[in-house]
Design a protein around this motif. Structure first.
Motif, PDB file in Angstrom:
ATOM      1  N   LEU A  84      28.733  37.481  46.352  1.00 54.09           N
ATOM      2  CA  LEU A  84      29.437  38.426  46.918  1.00 54.09           C
ATOM      3  C   LEU A  84      29.195  39.869  45.955  1.00 54.09           C
ATOM      4  CD1 LEU A  84      31.716  39.586  49.161  1.00 54.09           C
ATOM      5  CD2 LEU A  84      33.441  38.757  47.398  1.00 54.09           C
ATOM      6  N   ARG A  85      28.732  40.660  46.439  1.00 52.73           N
ATOM      7  CA  ARG A  85      28.315  41.781  45.362  1.00 52.73           C
ATOM      8  C   ARG A  85      29.199  43.224  45.691  1.00 52.73           C
ATOM      9  NH1 ARG A  85      24.411  41.685  42.079  1.00 52.73           N
ATOM     10  NH2 ARG A  85      23.263  40.293  43.183  1.00 52.73           N
ATOM     11  N   GLN A  86      29.707  43.645  44.735  1.00 54.59           N
ATOM     12  CA  GLN A  86      30.585  44.922  44.830  1.00 54.59           C
ATOM     13  C   GLN A  86      29.534  46.038  44.229  1.00 54.59           C
ATOM     14  OE1 GLN A  86      33.666  45.725  42.205  1.00 54.59           O
ATOM     15  NE2 GLN A  86      34.550  47.340  43.569  1.00 54.59           N
ATOM     16  N   ALA A  87      28.995  47.073  45.168  1.00 54.47           N
ATOM     17  CA  ALA A  87      28.170  48.189  44.866  1.00 54.47           C
ATOM     18  C   ALA A  87      28.350  49.494  45.537  1.00 54.47           C
ATOM     19  CB  ALA A  87      26.836  47.815  44.970  1.00 54.47           C
ATOM     20  N   ILE A  88      28.094  50.459  45.021  1.00 56.26           N
ATOM     21  CA  ILE A  88      28.093  51.949  45.920  1.00 56.26           C
ATOM     22  C   ILE A  88      26.678  52.410  46.353  1.00 56.26           C
ATOM     23  CG2 ILE A  88      30.190  52.707  44.314  1.00 56.26           C
ATOM     24  CD1 ILE A  88      28.274  54.199  42.610  1.00 56.26           C
TER      25      ILE A  88
END
Length: 105
Positions: A84-88
């Motif tokens: 699960l990756r959080q990125a903008i």
């Protein structure tokens, strides 16, 4: 199941995204080993102080900075069953078979 959660936050006090991903980490620990990874050193105690979430059963650590091609990072990510990756922005290639992207607005 081994789960990797990659946050883009540089502080436990960086906003709602930290609380959101920490909540996911707490929930997913029921399904296997969870690594909650940040680009800077953030401790489980600072998450408890900032978010009020007990991170027992979750490994909280700093992820190594990705190199030019990111080959070492891709190899390391291969060990996870789920990422699960959080990125903008759209992240670089991963070789994990199951990856989820969380974007913030």
């Amino acid at each position: 199941m081994r789960i990797g959660i990659f946050s883009n936050a540089h502080s436990a006090y960086a906003g709602g995204g930290v609380l959101y991903l920490s909540g996911w980490a707490r929930t997913l620990r029921e399904f296997g080993s969870v690594d909650l990874l940040f680009p800077t050193q953030i401790s489980a105690q600072s998450l408890l102080d900032a978010c009020g979430l007990d991170m027992d059963g979750v490994s909280v650590a700093q992820v190594q900075r990705r190199g030019w091609m990111g080959i070492q990072q891709m190899k390391a990510e291969r060990a996870y069953d789920l990422i699960l990756r959080q990125a903008i922005t759209i992240p670089r290639l991963t070789v994990c078979r199951q990856a989820v992207l969380v974007t913030d607005f």
